[in-house]
Scaffold this motif. Sequence first.
Motif: not given
Length: 544
Positions: A336-350
């Motif tokens: 869950a912690a890593v998934a949260s990190r990935l979501r934050a990156a995916d949301q910031s990339l655009p």
Amino acid sequence: MDPVIVVGAGPVGLALSLALADQGVPTVVLDEGPGKDEPRPARTVVLREDTADLVVRLGCSALHDEGLRWTGWRSVRRKQLVRAVPLGEEEGAVPLPAPVHLPQHSLTRGLRRAVAAQSLVRMVPFSRIDTLEQDADGVTVHTREPGSTWWRGSYLVGCDGARSTVRKLLDIRFPGRTAVERHAVAALRVDLPWPGEAVLHRSPPWRTGGAEVTARPLPDDVWRLDWLLPPRGELVTPDALITRIRDTLAGWCGETPAYELLDTGVYTLHHRLARRWRSKRAFLAGDAAHLLGALGTQGLDEGLRDAENLAWKLAQAWHQGASDVLLDSYQAERRAAVASRLRAADQSLPILRGGAGLRTLVPGSARGHDTLLADGHLGCGPLGAPPSYTYSPLSPPHTGAHTPVGTPPGAPVTDVRVTAPDGKTVRLRERLGQGHLLVILVAPGTGVWDRRHWLTAGVMPRLVEAVDALPAKAELLVTESYPGATAHTVLLVRPDGHLVAAFSGVRAAELHAAADAARGGAVGTAPEDEGRAPTGSDRTADVN
């Protein structure tokens, strides 16, 4: 009891074996390589405060010998300084710890030296597994030639990288996104205008600067330079890279200074997350379980946090047995912690990579973009801060006896000074990683009292009795103060430094219940929701 088998001898596998050894658990580390790593100056790692402390606690001296702790962070856009932040000091009321930067081969070599001094760790080079079998009592693996043999372990952890053989043998899917970012990288020895400071330069004004270039210092005037490349661009030829280097140095220094080129490379970053991190007695950790690295995030940071999280749970299972709740909590917390990190990156990339347009003209947008990027590089915010396990299956139910402090339940505790009953005063983090819970009493004035008096005064006798009656081993510590806590507050802390609960005064029954929850209940306890449908947190953890 058979040793724990660790497959893979990178930093995560080595750190896990050392963490288990510190808790009295023997390991066999199966390394498919020769037992040493080729030096690559352009392949470096940045460790945040918590993971750097973990590595030092495990006996690795490389951070002191071959690492550099940054003194500052600069963000530049075109020709304008956007932000300059001193590190290791305070900005306003928020302390900003300094990351440590070092070559990855130096870190690996330092961990190998620590392993060589550890009798409970057995290193086996040239050992690539091709078979994995499990039963109720353990795991059996076979390694192929030249060291063809069978190995028996109580548990197994796959730390064997992005192409993990363990993950494939367990038939665990590894979905995600390919080529999220591409970077051209160079390591060179040169004098730059910001000794000891890391620099992020967005939209540099010279022709070959691209969208972004980063300079990160290493010891002995060595720097790692990263140029963000277009997602689908032409190959970076040696001549083109030399041109980038010369233009970038000239842009920063006014003219191209003398430099020594040490190493180059082109790295492609992927975002992936394994569907499962536990399969009976086998686990995944590090790059075998997740890939991330865009926007300055560090996959190795997360891999070391995997090792710290899993080590005390496996140690509990190895020594005394463990419930399925405790062993399952590794996946529940870390995935869950890593998934949260990935979501934050995916949301910031655009937002950060979406190109120019009106967005770049909005007042304050450059500073907002800089904050997002700084989070990833400096270990702050959703992109970089150490994780909190707020919804962990190991969290006790909230009761009226719980009291709020400056650290929310599930978050890493503040590294205050603590005193043990033997009179030794150390940093709190130095008492982590021993496999037992920590009970901390906040008692102002104990630093100036004679220890013989405060050990038998006030609430201490009752607290000693309550700690002795806990269902899991615990160490009692005392601190003068803790952020947000009043006198006689009692903190219960996990072996990996995350807060379980805080109580106002000595609440023996509630402390006992919280300690029982933190160890996952009695041996043989199964998750209450075994066989349930995936929850919302499970579903959002997937990376598509």
